[in-house]
Write a protein that holds these residues in place. Structure first.
Motif, PDB file in Angstrom:
ATOM      1  N   GLU A  86       0.743  -1.245  -0.143  1.00  0.00           N
ATOM      2  CA  GLU A  86       0.028  -0.052  -0.056  1.00  0.00           C
ATOM      3  C   GLU A  86       0.887   1.334  -0.112  1.00  0.00           C
ATOM      4  OE1 GLU A  86      -3.334   2.078  -0.570  1.00  0.00           O
ATOM      5  OE2 GLU A  86      -3.103  -0.035  -0.447  1.00  0.00           O
ATOM      6  N   ALA A  87       1.958   0.993   0.797  1.00  0.00           N
ATOM      7  CA  ALA A  87       2.795   2.558   0.636  1.00  0.00           C
ATOM      8  C   ALA A  87       3.537   2.515  -0.551  1.00  0.00           C
ATOM      9  CB  ALA A  87       4.097   2.100   1.694  1.00  0.00           C
ATOM     10  N   ALA A  88       3.804   1.536  -1.204  1.00  0.00           N
ATOM     11  CA  ALA A  88       4.294   1.489  -2.753  1.00  0.00           C
ATOM     12  C   ALA A  88       3.348   2.139  -3.691  1.00  0.00           C
ATOM     13  CB  ALA A  88       4.854   0.213  -3.212  1.00  0.00           C
ATOM     14  N   ARG A  89       2.017   1.688  -3.553  1.00  0.00           N
ATOM     15  CA  ARG A  89       1.053   2.214  -4.563  1.00  0.00           C
ATOM     16  C   ARG A  89       0.873   3.696  -4.128  1.00  0.00           C
ATOM     17  NH1 ARG A  89      -3.238   0.459  -7.317  1.00  0.00           N
ATOM     18  NH2 ARG A  89      -3.228  -1.764  -6.562  1.00  0.00           N
ATOM     19  N   THR A  90       0.783   4.172  -2.997  1.00  0.00           N
ATOM     20  CA  THR A  90       0.746   5.679  -2.526  1.00  0.00           C
ATOM     21  C   THR A  90       1.950   6.356  -3.052  1.00  0.00           C
ATOM     22  OG1 THR A  90      -0.094   5.125  -0.412  1.00  0.00           O
ATOM     23  CG2 THR A  90       0.686   7.197  -0.732  1.00  0.00           C
ATOM     24  N   LEU A  91       3.227   5.745  -3.017  1.00  0.00           N
ATOM     25  CA  LEU A  91       4.385   6.463  -3.739  1.00  0.00           C
ATOM     26  C   LEU A  91       4.010   6.629  -5.073  1.00  0.00           C
ATOM     27  CD1 LEU A  91       7.133   7.580  -3.609  1.00  0.00           C
ATOM     28  CD2 LEU A  91       8.064   5.211  -3.778  1.00  0.00           C
ATOM     29  N   ALA A  92       3.711   5.640  -5.973  1.00  0.00           N
ATOM     30  CA  ALA A  92       3.214   5.547  -7.317  1.00  0.00           C
ATOM     31  C   ALA A  92       2.424   6.416  -7.717  1.00  0.00           C
ATOM     32  CB  ALA A  92       3.081   4.217  -7.845  1.00  0.00           C
ATOM     33  N   GLU A  93       1.295   6.548  -6.924  1.00  0.00           N
ATOM     34  CA  GLU A  93       0.159   7.618  -7.262  1.00  0.00           C
ATOM     35  C   GLU A  93       0.664   8.914  -6.911  1.00  0.00           C
ATOM     36  OE1 GLU A  93      -2.794   6.204  -4.970  1.00  0.00           O
ATOM     37  OE2 GLU A  93      -3.594   4.658  -6.169  1.00  0.00           O
ATOM     38  N   ARG A  94       1.477   9.215  -6.061  1.00  0.00           N
ATOM     39  CA  ARG A  94       2.183  10.589  -5.964  1.00  0.00           C
ATOM     40  C   ARG A  94       2.854  10.816  -6.849  1.00  0.00           C
ATOM     41  NH1 ARG A  94       4.439   9.953  -1.224  1.00  0.00           N
ATOM     42  NH2 ARG A  94       6.560   9.951  -1.865  1.00  0.00           N
ATOM     43  N   LEU A  95       3.906  10.016  -7.638  1.00  0.00           N
ATOM     44  CA  LEU A  95       4.832  10.192  -8.644  1.00  0.00           C
ATOM     45  C   LEU A  95       3.784  10.670  -9.962  1.00  0.00           C
ATOM     46  CD1 LEU A  95       7.546   7.566  -8.523  1.00  0.00           C
ATOM     47  CD2 LEU A  95       7.692   9.807  -7.284  1.00  0.00           C
ATOM     48  N   LEU A  96       2.951   9.682 -10.040  1.00  0.00           N
ATOM     49  CA  LEU A  96       1.923   9.843 -11.216  1.00  0.00           C
ATOM     50  C   LEU A  96       1.478  11.249 -11.255  1.00  0.00           C
ATOM     51  CD1 LEU A  96       0.440   8.947 -13.904  1.00  0.00           C
ATOM     52  CD2 LEU A  96      -1.108   7.838 -12.365  1.00  0.00           C
ATOM     53  N   ALA A  97       0.903  11.755 -10.064  1.00  0.00           N
ATOM     54  CA  ALA A  97       0.470  12.979  -9.970  1.00  0.00           C
ATOM     55  C   ALA A  97       1.340  14.053 -10.511  1.00  0.00           C
ATOM     56  CB  ALA A  97      -0.163  13.411  -8.622  1.00  0.00           C
ATOM     57  N   GLU A  98       2.550  13.941 -10.057  1.00  0.00           N
ATOM     58  CA  GLU A  98       3.547  15.181 -10.359  1.00  0.00           C
ATOM     59  C   GLU A  98       3.999  14.886 -11.874  1.00  0.00           C
ATOM     60  OE1 GLU A  98       5.306  17.138  -8.523  1.00  0.00           O
ATOM     61  OE2 GLU A  98       4.299  16.703  -6.668  1.00  0.00           O
ATOM     62  N   LEU A  99       3.777  13.733 -12.486  1.00  0.00           N
ATOM     63  CA  LEU A  99       4.228  13.732 -14.005  1.00  0.00           C
ATOM     64  C   LEU A  99       3.082  14.047 -14.743  1.00  0.00           C
ATOM     65  CD1 LEU A  99       6.355  10.236 -14.027  1.00  0.00           C
ATOM     66  CD2 LEU A  99       7.036  12.646 -14.044  1.00  0.00           C
ATOM     67  N   THR A 100       2.097  14.041 -14.432  1.00  0.00           N
ATOM     68  CA  THR A 100       0.823  14.626 -15.048  1.00  0.00           C
ATOM     69  C   THR A 100       0.442  16.116 -15.005  1.00  0.00           C
ATOM     70  OG1 THR A 100      -0.615  14.003 -13.316  1.00  0.00           O
ATOM     71  CG2 THR A 100      -0.374  12.178 -15.102  1.00  0.00           C
ATOM     72  N   ALA A 101       1.351  17.013 -14.337  1.00  0.00           N
ATOM     73  CA  ALA A 101       1.271  18.320 -14.221  1.00  0.00           C
ATOM     74  C   ALA A 101       1.832  19.028 -15.672  1.00  0.00           C
ATOM     75  CB  ALA A 101       1.990  18.996 -13.110  1.00  0.00           C
ATOM     76  N   PRO A 102       1.072  19.873 -16.230  1.00  0.00           N
ATOM     77  CA  PRO A 102       1.466  20.510 -17.578  1.00  0.00           C
ATOM     78  C   PRO A 102       2.774  20.730 -17.361  1.00  0.00           C
ATOM     79  CG  PRO A 102      -0.693  21.238 -16.729  1.00  0.00           C
ATOM     80  CD  PRO A 102      -0.073  20.675 -15.672  1.00  0.00           C
ATOM     81  N   VAL A 103       3.341  20.591 -18.803  1.00  0.00           N
ATOM     82  CA  VAL A 103       4.684  21.055 -19.022  1.00  0.00           C
ATOM     83  C   VAL A 103       4.966  21.896 -20.243  1.00  0.00           C
ATOM     84  CG1 VAL A 103       5.505  18.954 -19.921  1.00  0.00           C
ATOM     85  CG2 VAL A 103       7.309  20.267 -19.195  1.00  0.00           C
ATOM     86  N   VAL A 104       5.722  22.836 -20.537  1.00  0.00           N
ATOM     87  CA  VAL A 104       5.838  23.703 -21.444  1.00  0.00           C
ATOM     88  C   VAL A 104       7.007  23.073 -22.519  1.00  0.00           C
ATOM     89  CG1 VAL A 104       6.408  25.858 -22.480  1.00  0.00           C
ATOM     90  CG2 VAL A 104       5.055  25.755 -20.467  1.00  0.00           C
ATOM     91  N   LEU A 105       6.845  22.597 -23.605  1.00  0.00           N
ATOM     92  CA  LEU A 105       7.886  22.209 -24.352  1.00  0.00           C
ATOM     93  C   LEU A 105       7.756  22.992 -25.934  1.00  0.00           C
ATOM     94  CD1 LEU A 105       7.323  18.391 -23.762  1.00  0.00           C
ATOM     95  CD2 LEU A 105       9.078  19.779 -22.738  1.00  0.00           C
ATOM     96  N   ALA A 106       9.031  23.425 -26.326  1.00  0.00           N
ATOM     97  CA  ALA A 106       9.080  24.260 -27.554  1.00  0.00           C
ATOM     98  C   ALA A 106       7.908  25.414 -27.434  1.00  0.00           C
ATOM     99  CB  ALA A 106       8.949  23.276 -28.548  1.00  0.00           C
ATOM    100  N   GLY A 107       7.659  25.922 -26.416  1.00  0.00           N
ATOM    101  CA  GLY A 107       6.716  27.127 -26.193  1.00  0.00           C
ATOM    102  C   GLY A 107       5.090  26.585 -26.470  1.00  0.00           C
ATOM    103  N   LEU A 108       5.126  25.453 -26.327  1.00  0.00           N
ATOM    104  CA  LEU A 108       3.578  24.850 -26.366  1.00  0.00           C
ATOM    105  C   LEU A 108       3.365  24.104 -24.900  1.00  0.00           C
ATOM    106  CD1 LEU A 108       0.985  24.302 -28.046  1.00  0.00           C
ATOM    107  CD2 LEU A 108       2.088  22.106 -28.743  1.00  0.00           C
ATOM    108  N   GLU A 109       2.198  24.193 -24.208  1.00  0.00           N
ATOM    109  CA  GLU A 109       1.838  23.498 -23.037  1.00  0.00           C
ATOM    110  C   GLU A 109       1.419  22.161 -23.321  1.00  0.00           C
ATOM    111  OE1 GLU A 109       0.058  25.303 -18.990  1.00  0.00           O
ATOM    112  OE2 GLU A 109      -1.797  24.287 -20.037  1.00  0.00           O
ATOM    113  N   VAL A 110       1.956  21.329 -22.681  1.00  0.00           N
ATOM    114  CA  VAL A 110       1.650  19.785 -22.826  1.00  0.00           C
ATOM    115  C   VAL A 110       1.292  19.020 -21.739  1.00  0.00           C
ATOM    116  CG1 VAL A 110       2.604  17.625 -23.910  1.00  0.00           C
ATOM    117  CG2 VAL A 110       3.191  19.785 -25.051  1.00  0.00           C
TER     118      VAL A 110
END
Length: 569
Positions: A238-262
């Motif tokens: 369960e701790a591993a799942r919680t960590l994985a879900e926290r990482l997934l939330a961080e990685l799904t935040a928008p990022v600007v690439l080549a001037g375009l929000e992705v």
């Protein structure tokens, strides 16, 4: 330069190059060419930095080039030179800038010592003890740096696969370790549509976010092009799942690439490592990650060791599937494809289901992968093709039923099967279906696996009159060049991008680019996963011809298709 000096330059015991002030190579001696394997005509006029891997190229541009401009010299910089065979060769580079003078432009003279040349040079200078000691220390530093680099990813600076293995070997497992395999979804799309630099920016952003999301003492490694591994202390699954879900939330935040929000996403697999079994946990986490991808991406899957082993599960499921095909347990459903301009039924996609005697109706995600990997996909695919063509022929002969195209998916293994064309020919003949009413869907991955063989097979199928569709477009490696190589009739835009229409500038831009690309090569665009009226309107406004998704209809039985009207959804 006179002939004797030219001979000295060409046959010197180390590599010599000269460049213009902008870094373009103007001369290179034979010694460097023999050592690196490059050809002179391939180097002249190119940038010296292209001979360095990305990490060294950044250091050379950021530190060495400015130093040349101010002091005029750079001494013994430790770099790697990328040879013609793409192998990296450790080297020491010394550079001197010669200012412009009357009749001659400024130039930079570079001396490149390979590791063997360096050792030979040191032996020749071993007459002075102090010089020997200094050279030994310098060589030790170079070797230490080479060993350090061998364990690190040059782009992100994170441990690579070898560095991760070293860490797992030395880890003291006082409590269980959580091992997470993180794979960035649709990374190839970023590289293809926005360029390699944007892809590197995405990897650097992902590395930074993963590092910031774990606690001190955790390890974040980059183990392949778009795959990371995170190792951290986790008390239980369960701790591993919680960590994985926290990482997934961080990685799904928008990022600007080549001037375009992705808006990016990831598929994450997690496992718990017991003492002495870290390598096994890494394999289990990798298998869980692939399950996450197969079940739609942007999700977390956790390996539970209390359940039957993955291998045993797969073997049992494979045997059940083989019996299921033989005993008639497979079913076909059909998802309507709708003309976006007038709501008319354009065609249907045949989707296989397995009526498992114990587990109920199973979707393809539950059994297609194992069929593909085992080779059973040939038998499964032949059944789907026969059943779909038989049903299409019944519709075509029924005056009360609209005549529609029927699309059938082909796997990578099927596309490379030399008997595929004969199978399609015989199936069409057996059920007397006009070939133009059958559309065969292939994925981008199948196209690039063996482009020459794929082109030959698709051309033969096209000669039969069968339609060809590229499925899940945007998730693989296809480009305008690839599409022009194959006799394609339509391009199906992956549902993961259609979902973001109107909500993500990045997804909207990718969908628009896919529609424009389809029209540029003279084929129709089909959007998968259309679920809202807003998505339909946006697609119609872009010129997309056909839509498929829950807005119009879920997969339905053949009887529903037979009585279909625009309002039947």
């Amino acid at each position: 330069m006179s002939d004797p000096f030219e001979a000295l330059f060409q046959q010197a015991p180390c590599g010599y190059l000269t460049t213009a002030d902008d870094g373009r190579i103007t001369r290179v001696n034979d010694t460097f060419l023999a050592w690196s394997g490059h050809r002179r005509e391939g180097l002249l006029g190119s940038a010296f930095g292209r001979l360095l891997p990305v990490g060294d190229r950044i250091l050379w541009s950021a530190h060495s080039v400015p130093q040349l401009g101010t002091t005029g010299t750079v001494s013994e910089v430790v770099v790697e030179i990328v040879g013609a065979d793409r192998a990296r060769r450790p080297a020491l580079v010394t550079a001197t800038r010669v200012p412009a003078r009357e009749g001659a432009e400024a130039e930079v003279r570079l001396i490149v010592f390979s590791a063997p040349e360096r050792r030979a040079h040191e032996r020749e200078l071993s007459t002075a003890l102090q010089r020997i000691e200094e050279a030994d220390n310098r060589r030790a530093d170079v070797e230490a740096e080479a060993r350090r680099r061998a364990l690190l990813d040059p782009l992100t600076g994170l441990p690579n696969r070898a560095g991760l293995s070293r860490h797992l070997e030395s880890a003291v497992e006082a409590e269980p370790l959580g091992v997470l395999v993180v794979d960035l979804d649709h990374f190839a799309v970023v590289n293809e549509s926005l360029g390699a630099e944007a892809g590197d920016d995405l990897l650097l952003t992902a590395a930074e976010r993963l590092g910031a999301a774990v606690r001190d003492g955790a390890v974040v490694a980059r183990t392949s092009a778009n795959e990371f591994v995170v190792v951290d202390r986790c008390a239980d699954l369960e701790a591993a799942r919680t960590l994985a879900e926290r990482l997934l939330a961080e990685l799904t935040a928008p990022v600007v690439l080549a001037g375009l929000e992705v808006v990016t996403s990831a598929s994450i697999g997690a496992a718990l490592a017991s003492p002495g079994a870290a390598d096994r946990a890494l394999r289990d986490a990798g298998a869980a990650m692939h399950r996450a991808k197969a079940r739609g991406r942007r999700r977390v899957e956790v390996h539970d060791p209390t359940r039957t082993s993955v291998t045993a599960d797969r073997l049992r499921l494979l045997g059940e599937l083989r019996r299921g095909i033989a005993e008639g347990q497979l079913r076909l459903l059909y998802q309507p494809q709708i003309q976006l301009d007038d709501g008319r039924l354009r065609g249907v996609e045949a989707l296989v289901r397995w009526q498992h005697p114990v587990r109920g109706l199973l979707s393809p995600a539950e059994f297609i992968d194992i069929a593909e990997q085992s080779g059973l996909v040939h038998e499964l695919g032949a059944w789907v093709l026969d059943a779909a063509v038989q049903q299409a022929a019944q519709w075509a002969r029924d005056p009360s039923c609209a005549t529609v195209d029927v699309s059938v998916n082909l796997s990578t293994r099927q596309l490379t099967d030399p008997g595929l064309v004969d199978l399609v020919t015989q199936t069409l003949s057996r059920h007397r279906l006009p070939a133009h009413l059958l559309v065969l869907e292939v994925t981008e991955t199948a196209l690039v696996a063996d482009p020459d063989a794929a082109a030959a097979t698709l051309t033969a199928l096209k000669d039969l009159g069968v339609g060809i569709s590229v499925d899940d477009f945007g998730t693989g490696y296809a480009s305008l060049t690839y599409l022009q190589r194959f006799p394609v009739d339509e391009l199906k835009i992956d549902r993961s991008f259609v979902t973001g229409l109107g909500a993500s500038d990045g997804d909207t831009g990718i969908v628009r680019a896919c529609v424009q690309l389809a029209h540029a090569v003279g084929i129709r665009a089909v959007a998968e996963g259309v679920e809202t009226e807003e998505q339909r309107e946006l697609l119609a406004g872009m010129g997309c011809e056909v839509g498929q998704g829950y807005l119009f209809s879920r997969p339905v039985g053949a009887d529903v298709v037979q009585g279909w009207t625009p309002s039947a959804a």
